[in-house]
Design an enzyme around this catalytic site. Sequence first.
Site, PDB file in Angstrom:
ATOM      1  N   ASN A  10      72.315 129.829  45.721  1.00  0.00           N
ATOM      2  CA  ASN A  10      71.313 128.820  45.517  1.00  0.00           C
ATOM      3  C   ASN A  10      69.987 129.206  46.074  1.00  0.00           C
ATOM      4  O   ASN A  10      69.698 129.216  47.385  1.00  0.00           O
ATOM      5  CB  ASN A  10      71.864 127.575  46.327  1.00  0.00           C
ATOM      6  CG  ASN A  10      70.981 126.285  46.358  1.00  0.00           C
ATOM      7  OD1 ASN A  10      70.079 126.528  45.383  1.00  0.00           O
ATOM      8  ND2 ASN A  10      70.951 125.398  47.114  1.00  0.00           N
ATOM      9  N   LYS A  12      67.218 127.627  45.994  1.00  0.00           N
ATOM     10  CA  LYS A  12      66.649 126.607  46.598  1.00  0.00           C
ATOM     11  C   LYS A  12      65.197 126.711  46.013  1.00  0.00           C
ATOM     12  O   LYS A  12      64.817 127.450  44.935  1.00  0.00           O
ATOM     13  CB  LYS A  12      66.598 126.505  48.241  1.00  0.00           C
ATOM     14  CG  LYS A  12      68.046 126.474  48.717  1.00  0.00           C
ATOM     15  CD  LYS A  12      68.051 125.918  50.027  1.00  0.00           C
ATOM     16  CE  LYS A  12      69.366 126.164  50.727  1.00  0.00           C
ATOM     17  NZ  LYS A  12      69.933 125.554  51.633  1.00  0.00           N
ATOM     18  N   HIS A  95      73.717 118.281  45.951  1.00  0.00           N
ATOM     19  CA  HIS A  95      73.577 119.120  47.110  1.00  0.00           C
ATOM     20  C   HIS A  95      73.039 118.301  48.292  1.00  0.00           C
ATOM     21  O   HIS A  95      72.349 117.498  47.920  1.00  0.00           O
ATOM     22  CB  HIS A  95      72.621 120.197  46.821  1.00  0.00           C
ATOM     23  CG  HIS A  95      72.473 121.172  47.819  1.00  0.00           C
ATOM     24  ND1 HIS A  95      71.468 120.986  48.937  1.00  0.00           N
ATOM     25  CD2 HIS A  95      72.842 122.545  48.008  1.00  0.00           C
ATOM     26  CE1 HIS A  95      71.841 122.026  49.701  1.00  0.00           C
ATOM     27  NE2 HIS A  95      72.271 123.009  49.187  1.00  0.00           N
ATOM     28  N   GLU A  97      70.785 118.511  50.347  1.00  0.00           N
ATOM     29  CA  GLU A  97      69.156 118.390  50.286  1.00  0.00           C
ATOM     30  C   GLU A  97      68.826 117.206  49.389  1.00  0.00           C
ATOM     31  O   GLU A  97      67.761 116.417  49.807  1.00  0.00           O
ATOM     32  CB  GLU A  97      68.561 119.504  50.126  1.00  0.00           C
ATOM     33  CG  GLU A  97      68.765 120.520  51.498  1.00  0.00           C
ATOM     34  CD  GLU A  97      68.713 122.050  51.091  1.00  0.00           C
ATOM     35  OE1 GLU A  97      68.198 122.393  50.107  1.00  0.00           O
ATOM     36  OE2 GLU A  97      69.213 122.602  52.144  1.00  0.00           O
ATOM     37  N   GLU A 167      80.664 121.467  51.562  1.00  0.00           N
ATOM     38  CA  GLU A 167      79.304 121.990  52.353  1.00  0.00           C
ATOM     39  C   GLU A 167      79.100 121.268  53.377  1.00  0.00           C
ATOM     40  O   GLU A 167      78.391 120.081  53.132  1.00  0.00           O
ATOM     41  CB  GLU A 167      78.152 122.156  51.252  1.00  0.00           C
ATOM     42  CG  GLU A 167      78.132 123.186  50.146  1.00  0.00           C
ATOM     43  CD  GLU A 167      76.833 123.806  49.941  1.00  0.00           C
ATOM     44  OE1 GLU A 167      76.504 124.992  49.822  1.00  0.00           O
ATOM     45  OE2 GLU A 167      75.852 122.932  49.601  1.00  0.00           O
ATOM     46  N   GLY A 173      71.926 125.882  56.355  1.00  0.00           N
ATOM     47  CA  GLY A 173      70.728 126.371  56.616  1.00  0.00           C
ATOM     48  C   GLY A 173      70.850 126.371  58.319  1.00  0.00           C
ATOM     49  O   GLY A 173      69.439 126.500  58.793  1.00  0.00           O
ATOM     50  N   SER A 212      75.597 128.444  55.548  1.00  0.00           N
ATOM     51  CA  SER A 212      75.228 129.502  56.478  1.00  0.00           C
ATOM     52  C   SER A 212      76.432 130.751  56.288  1.00  0.00           C
ATOM     53  O   SER A 212      76.804 131.236  57.220  1.00  0.00           O
ATOM     54  CB  SER A 212      75.253 129.033  57.929  1.00  0.00           C
ATOM     55  OG  SER A 212      74.248 128.193  58.108  1.00  0.00           O
TER      56      SER A 212
END
Length: 250
Positions: A10, A12, A95, A97, A167, A173, A212
């Site tokens: 991904n 991003k 996701h 985010e 996730e 991250g 991560s």
Amino acid sequence: MKRKQLVVGNWKMNGSLSDNAALLDGLSGADGLMALDVAVCVPYLYLAQARERLASGGVSWGAQNVSEYDSGAYTGEVSGKMLVDFQVSFGLVGHSERRSLYAEPNELVGIKARKLLEVEVTPIVCVGETLEQREAGQTFEIVSSQFEAVIEQIGIENLGRIVIAYEPVWAIGTGLTASPAQAQEVHGYIREQVALLDKAAAGSLRILYGGSVKPDSAEKLFQQADVDGGLIGGASLNLIDFLTICRLAT
Ligand code: PEP
């Protein structure tokens, strides 16, 4: 026997035409990826470049989002049908985010998954709890509610057509990775829940771990019985790291 592993990068909102070229060509020409499925989810603008540079190799490409609408006055949005013009194989939905920064609720995530299925693109449905939710003992409850909202939209009959990515939000991250045991616990739970609805789909469902993942943490995670690969953010921007992670999944 384990399911065929899938490792998805991904990117991003990262990349440029020149940086991507080296990364995509490196992936396209890489060996040792035959035994697993590999894909990169790139910013919309770079889908044409990904298609051009990956078409002759074994690596697929995908999008990081999709509109809940088919067409019309939705400035800035991209529909599933448009993604099909670029032969995407996968689309990320839910996701963390997008859930947190763009306030996407569970129902919307389900609708987006349905929109991708309508155009034969495989949704990678991201689920996961925050640190507060984990500490409050709500991990299973949160993951279930995120997952159930998707089933409500796509129907049990389509469970065999999706990929799930667990996730934990606290691991994305942050450099904090779930331990292999923590990942397995949630992956096993998700598979059990799917089995209650469709045993065959549960057997073939690929559940990726994301958060991560780096070359030094990937191997033990991928060894877990219900971990079928990874969704890789930061490390997917580094060719050597991403290829190392991919090879560790086989
Ligand atoms: C992600 O973006 O889905 C992700 C897991 O990111 P990172 O690997 O950087 O934590």
